[in-house]
Enzyme design. Sequence first.
Site, PDB file in Angstrom:
ATOM      1  N   ASP A 109      -5.212   1.687   9.458  1.00 24.24           N
ATOM      2  CA  ASP A 109      -4.114   1.460   8.917  1.00 24.24           C
ATOM      3  C   ASP A 109      -3.574   2.615   7.988  1.00 24.24           C
ATOM      4  OD1 ASP A 109      -2.028   0.521   7.093  1.00 24.24           O
ATOM      5  OD2 ASP A 109      -2.994  -1.228   6.751  1.00 24.24           O
ATOM      6  N   LYS A 135       5.905   3.170   5.195  1.00 25.60           N
ATOM      7  CA  LYS A 135       6.201   3.835   4.041  1.00 25.60           C
ATOM      8  C   LYS A 135       6.953   4.932   4.012  1.00 25.60           C
ATOM      9  CE  LYS A 135       2.696   1.582   1.162  1.00 25.60           C
ATOM     10  NZ  LYS A 135       3.431   1.138  -0.181  1.00 25.60           N
ATOM     11  N   PHE A 170      -6.062  -3.880   1.720  1.00 26.08           N
ATOM     12  CA  PHE A 170      -4.796  -4.583   1.739  1.00 26.08           C
ATOM     13  C   PHE A 170      -3.992  -4.023   2.742  1.00 26.08           C
ATOM     14  CE2 PHE A 170      -0.248  -4.199   0.765  1.00 26.08           C
ATOM     15  CZ  PHE A 170      -0.111  -5.822   0.101  1.00 26.08           C
TER      16      PHE A 170
HETATM   17  C1  LIG Z   1      -2.500   0.145   3.770  1.00 22.87           C
HETATM   18  C2  LIG Z   1      -1.226  -0.742   3.700  1.00 22.87           C
HETATM   19  N1  LIG Z   1      -0.948  -1.446   4.736  1.00 22.87           N
HETATM   20  C3  LIG Z   1       0.318  -2.383   4.485  1.00 22.87           C
HETATM   21  C4  LIG Z   1       0.933  -2.322   3.533  1.00 22.87           C
HETATM   22  C5  LIG Z   1       2.175  -3.165   3.610  1.00 22.87           C
HETATM   23  O1  LIG Z   1       3.270  -2.446   3.759  1.00 22.87           O
HETATM   24  P1  LIG Z   1       4.703  -3.089   3.404  1.00 22.87           P
HETATM   25  O2  LIG Z   1       4.736  -3.311   1.749  1.00 22.87           O
HETATM   26  O3  LIG Z   1       5.545  -2.008   3.701  1.00 22.87           O
HETATM   27  O4  LIG Z   1       4.822  -4.322   4.061  1.00 22.87           O
HETATM   28  C6  LIG Z   1       0.709  -1.405   2.604  1.00 22.87           C
HETATM   29  C7  LIG Z   1       1.520  -1.528   1.477  1.00 22.87           C
HETATM   30  O5  LIG Z   1       1.268  -1.142   0.417  1.00 22.87           O
HETATM   31  C8  LIG Z   1      -0.647  -0.756   2.463  1.00 22.87           C
HETATM   32  O6  LIG Z   1      -0.840   0.180   1.627  1.00 22.87           O
END
Ligand SMILES: Cc1ncc(COP(=O)(O)O)c(C=O)c1O
Length: 406
Positions: free
Chosen positions: A229, A258, A144
């Site tokens: 990520d 986050k 994700f």
């Molecule tokens: C690993 C990862 N990357 C990207 C995102 C996307 O972040 P956002 O919801 O702040 O756009 C998330 C969100 O849960 C995530 O867990």
Amino acid sequence: MSTISPTAGQLLKERAERVLMPNYGSRDLALVRGEGCWAWDADGNKYLDFLAGIAVNNLGHCHPAVVDAIQKQAAKLIHTSNGVLIEQQIELAELLCEGTGMDRALFANSGAEVTEAAIKLARMWSVEKFGPSRYKIIVFKGSFHGRTYGAMSATWSPKVRKGFEPFVPGFVFAEFNDLEDVKAKWDQDVCAVMLETVQGEGGVRPATPEFLHGLRQLCTERQAVFVCDEVQCGMGRSGKRMAYQLAGVQPDLVPLAKALAGGFPLSALLAKGEFAEVFTKGRHGTTFGGGPLACAAGVASTRVLFDDAFLTEVGRKGCKLWGLLADIAKEFPDLCNHVRGVGLMQGLVLKRDAMNFPIVARRHGIIVNATAETVIRILPPLIVSDEELEEGARRIRAAMAEFAAS
Ligand SMILES: Cc1ncc(COP(=O)(O)O)c(C=O)c1O
């Protein structure tokens, strides 16, 4: 005839269902106040918050250092533009680079924006260096990376993707933790590999150290960009500043978001070496990213989260949490499979659908969530005390007993 008047929470729910888009489903819980690991709803009920805003409130609710930084900065300067120097932005970039082994930072507002920026940067670097056909990115089943078009196209979940075709081309999905599959999927047009160091939405699945080292080596040998990520697993959650530091690898690009600013929206893309030089003037940007207020919160939060003694404690408490959850798994062998995760990011993997567990848990005064159908995800604030971990385990155990009987 007696009538029962609706609660404050029910009234908010009714209003929400009239005016808000239904994309988050039907919500029953209205949190109105938080302090440390605890949160209160609109009707005065108190909860142990072991979800932390989905890995955002790593310092708990309303950490005094973050509150103080926001209050002071809000009274001084909220927004300028990225056409001027912003001291708080520079200071945060210095802190992040020093703590992570990276060289430069670019700021935005959400996780999706910085995974998107990583995709753009990797492609720009590769296409300029090797030609227009070299734009493919290897990503992973279970991943994700966010909901914008590029980030969504790199995301595995059919639930996230359904209805949004056609996707951005060039994403190749490989099996997570399977280096041979990565090699099999790799062709001459690959420019990058992007993975979550610990898959969050995919069910709290850590990449193995061997897999991370293998990917690092492949990317170096084949001149591709290695992207970790760390939006969910970064900022101290693993017991290290970044989860890749557990394995001792160094990525080329690191999207962060986050927990970066203690609950205030802020994200960053960190880059190393030649990749830190790709976005020259005018090639990327955003109005709000890296503003003084968000970065003041980011500096306050990062100073606490990057402290060595604090991180050692996170590691110790992570082991304790794992042990407490493993005991629960043993007590309910018909229901529970095993516990997996890193630091204070743990998943209790069930043998059946877990998606209703959070509702049961709330009746026992604890907030957690469920993901990947069968995994109860537990993400306490990193400031959690031993007593709060034990109390949390008591509440999860009580909820599990009710869930088992349902
Ligand atoms: C690993 C990862 N990357 C990207 C995102 C996307 O972040 P956002 O919801 O702040 O756009 C998330 C969100 O849960 C995530 O867990």
